[in-house]
Design a protein around this motif. Structure first.
Motif, PDB file in Angstrom:
ATOM      1  N   MET A   1       0.823  -1.214   0.000  1.00  0.00           N
ATOM      2  CA  MET A   1       0.000   0.000   0.000  1.00  0.00           C
ATOM      3  C   MET A   1       0.853   1.259   0.000  1.00  0.00           C
ATOM      4  SD  MET A   1      -3.021  -0.818  -0.425  1.00  0.00           S
ATOM      5  CE  MET A   1      -3.663   0.813  -0.227  1.00  0.00           C
ATOM      6  N   ALA A   2       1.942   1.262   0.738  1.00  0.00           N
ATOM      7  CA  ALA A   2       2.836   2.422   0.752  1.00  0.00           C
ATOM      8  C   ALA A   2       3.460   2.617  -0.622  1.00  0.00           C
ATOM      9  CB  ALA A   2       3.919   2.237   1.815  1.00  0.00           C
ATOM     10  N   GLY A   3       3.881   1.536  -1.260  1.00  0.00           N
ATOM     11  CA  GLY A   3       4.450   1.635  -2.605  1.00  0.00           C
ATOM     12  C   GLY A   3       3.435   2.128  -3.618  1.00  0.00           C
ATOM     13  N   THR A   4       2.212   1.620  -3.525  1.00  0.00           N
ATOM     14  CA  THR A   4       1.160   2.059  -4.434  1.00  0.00           C
ATOM     15  C   THR A   4       0.862   3.540  -4.252  1.00  0.00           C
ATOM     16  OG1 THR A   4       0.179  -0.144  -4.320  1.00  0.00           O
ATOM     17  CG2 THR A   4      -1.212   1.625  -5.154  1.00  0.00           C
TER      18      THR A   4
ATOM     19  N   VAL B   1       4.020  10.093  -7.206  1.00  0.00           N
ATOM     20  CA  VAL B   1       5.291  10.470  -7.820  1.00  0.00           C
ATOM     21  C   VAL B   1       5.255  10.398  -9.347  1.00  0.00           C
ATOM     22  CG1 VAL B   1       7.705   9.742  -8.049  1.00  0.00           C
ATOM     23  CG2 VAL B   1       6.670   9.932  -5.808  1.00  0.00           C
ATOM     24  N   VAL B   2       4.563   9.425  -9.906  1.00  0.00           N
ATOM     25  CA  VAL B   2       4.554   9.242 -11.365  1.00  0.00           C
ATOM     26  C   VAL B   2       4.104  10.492 -12.116  1.00  0.00           C
ATOM     27  CG1 VAL B   2       3.436   7.957 -13.239  1.00  0.00           C
ATOM     28  CG2 VAL B   2       4.432   6.735 -11.313  1.00  0.00           C
TER      29      VAL B   2
ATOM     30  N   VAL C   1       6.414  12.178 -15.039  1.00  0.00           N
ATOM     31  CA  VAL C   1       5.949  12.147 -16.427  1.00  0.00           C
ATOM     32  C   VAL C   1       5.678  13.552 -16.960  1.00  0.00           C
ATOM     33  CG1 VAL C   1       4.087  11.340 -17.930  1.00  0.00           C
ATOM     34  CG2 VAL C   1       5.012   9.829 -16.194  1.00  0.00           C
ATOM     35  N   VAL C   2       5.021  14.375 -16.175  1.00  0.00           N
ATOM     36  CA  VAL C   2       4.651  15.714 -16.626  1.00  0.00           C
ATOM     37  C   VAL C   2       5.611  16.714 -15.998  1.00  0.00           C
ATOM     38  CG1 VAL C   2       2.820  17.433 -16.681  1.00  0.00           C
ATOM     39  CG2 VAL C   2       2.240  15.009 -16.738  1.00  0.00           C
TER      40      VAL C   2
END
Length: 107
Positions: A13-16, A22-23, A27-28
């Motif tokens: 859950m922490a990683g998700t 962050v993504v 990306v943007v």
């Protein structure tokens, strides 16, 4: 649930949660200028909050009718310009009174 399973679930859950936050930053890299995308992103938190809250509102009481009365009261007073705290208190009072009436009727 064992402690090892708990920590595995916690790490997943922490990683998700971390990746979801962050993504978009990776990306943007520049400011989003598209009006449609900006409008879409602006309303996402409200839509998610409504989708998570609305079903819980209907099933948080003993009777769905009392939940509906409380919801109707909350909508009415919020449209009349009452503040969030006042709306929450009024809705709780309406639910409480309706629950008492329903309990008396069902006896």
């Amino acid at each position: 649930m064992e402690i090892q399973e708990f920590f595995i679930y916690l790490l997943i859950m922490a990683g998700t949660t971390y990746l979801i936050r962050v993504v978009p930053f990776v990306v943007v890299k520049e400011k989003i200028k598209n009006r449609f995308v900006c409008s879409f992103l602006y309303y996402i938190p409200y839509a998610v909050l409504a989708a998570m809250t609305f079903p819980a509102v209907l099933y948080a009481t003993d009777y769905v009718i009392s939940a509906g009365v409380g919801l109707a009261a909350a909508i009415y007073f919020s449209l009349r310009g009452a503040g969030l705290t006042k709306v929450a208190i009024i809705a709780c009072v309406f639910v409480f009174v309706t629950e008492r009436i329903m309990a008396i009727i069902s006896i």
